[in-house]
Design an enzyme around this catalytic site. Structure first.
Site, mmCIF file in Angstrom:
data_model
loop_
_atom_site.group_PDB
_atom_site.id
_atom_site.type_symbol
_atom_site.label_atom_id
_atom_site.label_comp_id
_atom_site.label_asym_id
_atom_site.label_seq_id
_atom_site.Cartn_x
_atom_site.Cartn_y
_atom_site.Cartn_z
ATOM 1 N N LYS A 52 0.848 -1.209 0.000
ATOM 2 C CA LYS A 52 0.000 0.000 0.000
ATOM 3 C C LYS A 52 0.877 1.249 0.000
ATOM 4 O O LYS A 52 0.599 2.207 -0.724
ATOM 5 C CB LYS A 52 -0.950 -0.032 1.208
ATOM 6 C CG LYS A 52 -2.062 -1.049 1.011
ATOM 7 C CD LYS A 52 -2.831 -1.374 2.277
ATOM 8 C CE LYS A 52 -3.745 -2.586 2.002
ATOM 9 N NZ LYS A 52 -4.397 -3.111 3.199
ATOM 10 N N GLN A 96 -5.002 -1.958 9.233
ATOM 11 C CA GLN A 96 -4.739 -3.273 8.625
ATOM 12 C C GLN A 96 -5.320 -4.390 9.505
ATOM 13 O O GLN A 96 -5.042 -4.454 10.694
ATOM 14 C CB GLN A 96 -3.219 -3.451 8.446
ATOM 15 C CG GLN A 96 -2.832 -4.718 7.721
ATOM 16 C CD GLN A 96 -3.342 -4.764 6.280
ATOM 17 O OE1 GLN A 96 -3.245 -3.793 5.532
ATOM 18 N NE2 GLN A 96 -3.911 -5.899 5.884
ATOM 19 N N ASP A 119 -11.407 1.890 3.311
ATOM 20 C CA ASP A 119 -11.592 0.443 3.108
ATOM 21 C C ASP A 119 -13.052 0.110 2.827
ATOM 22 O O ASP A 119 -13.366 -0.984 2.354
ATOM 23 C CB ASP A 119 -11.152 -0.323 4.370
ATOM 24 C CG ASP A 119 -9.838 -1.056 4.169
ATOM 25 O OD1 ASP A 119 -9.465 -1.290 3.004
ATOM 26 O OD2 ASP A 119 -9.195 -1.395 5.179
#
Ligand code: NDP
Length: 282
Positions: A52, A96, A119
């Site tokens: 990322k 994460q 997300d």
């Protein structure tokens, strides 16, 4: 011979488009910033976080890395999220997953401001998708829609079957296909006569989490097959939820593993970061 849907190429194309957009935004004085939080040092998570960061660098998005120790308390994590929610110079917040067992993931996801939820996991983002309001969409299913569209595959009016009903893939996938005017069926572990159901599909999305489960007996001749699964086999080779060698000869288009759906997830995360700027301005 089936068309091989090249996720690597489509993802590179999207990243290049975003790079241009971000450069134009910078020229007007807007910097896009993503905060990435990792708790603990799970090796797989570290790889994903590293990828990322690399994608951010390529596109010109500033990334802020918060690498917190495994023993970080839920309260400390929530405090950090609250701080980032309040910062005007932070557009996207990504935590994460998975988190260590002592931290409640739902609580953490719910603490991220929906306008920074790149997300697309926040209940408000999911609800917005459900009723057709603006909001972030989970990256993997959003990437699959892009793959289909950019490969010239029409969704409107098609019989779409999704195997899997997880919150991050199956359910949002079904909602997105519906939004694109597909006729959608969601299959899962309790579905009776799974093969009969999947054989109706013009577009079959497989997110079942079982290596090579879907063989040609599950697939109608000429169907489009999208394989979301990723598994590392002995000898480190990757495979999907679809038995590629068995299915490719009967379908009209198929995503390979690796190089299909996988690369799209990060591209769509980057897209969400760029879009967050406009969403926050509203
Ligand atoms: P989950 O394990 O959360 O969900 C799997 C789903 O498949 C469940 O809904 C389950 O049904 C269903 N299922 C399990 N066994 C069967 C069966 N025998 N017949 C029919 N349905 C079944 O997985 P995810 O959705 O998180 O992920 C799916 C796959 O996609 C995994 O391989 C994962 O690694 C991969 N993945 C890839 C990503 C990428 O970027 N390419 C991103 C995210 C995931 P039930 O609900 O009834 O239990």
């Amino acid at each position: 011979m089936a068309q091989i849907i090249d996720g690597k190429a489509v993802s590179a194309q999207i990243k290049d488009e975003l790079k241009q957009k971000v450069a134009a935004m910078k020229a007007e004085g807007t910097q896009v910033t993503l905060a990435v939080i990792q708790v603990g040092n799970d090796p797989a998570s570290s790889v994903y976080v590293g990828n990322k960061k690399k994608a951010c660098e390529y596109i010109g998005i500033r990334s802020l890395a918060y690498e917190l120790p495994e023993e970080t308390s839920q309260e400390e994590l929530l405090d950090l999220i609250a701080e980032l929610n309040g910062r005007k110079d932070v557009n996207g917040i990504l935590v994460q997953l998975p988190l260590p067992g002592h931290i409640d993931e739902d609580m953490v996801i719910g603490a991220i401001h929906p306008k920074k939820d790149v997300d697309g996991f926040h209940p408000q983002s999911v609800g917005a998708l459900c009723i057709g309001q603006p909001g972030f969409v989970s990256c993997t299913p959003a990437g699959i829609i892009q793959l289909l569209k950019r490969s010239g595959i029409e969704i409107t009016g098609k019989e779409c079957v999704v195997i899997g009903r997880s919150n991050i893939v199956g359910k949002p996938m079904a909602l997105l296909l519906l939004r694109e005017n597909g006729t959608v069926t969601v299959a899962h572990s309790r579905t009776r006569d799974l093969k009969e159901v999947t054989k109706r599909a013009d577009i079959l999305v497989v997110a079942v989490g079982k290596p090579k489960m879907v063989t040609r007996e599950y697939v109608k001749e000429g169907a489009v097959v999208i394989d979301v699964g990723i598994h590392r086999m002995e000898g480190k080779k990757l495979c999907g939820d679809v038995d590629y060698d068995s299915v490719a000869p009967v379908c009209s288009a198929i995503t390979p593993v690796p190089g299909g759906v996988g690369p799209m997830t990060i591209a769509m995360l980057m897209n969400n970061c760029v879009e967050s700027v406009a969403l926050q301005a509203k």
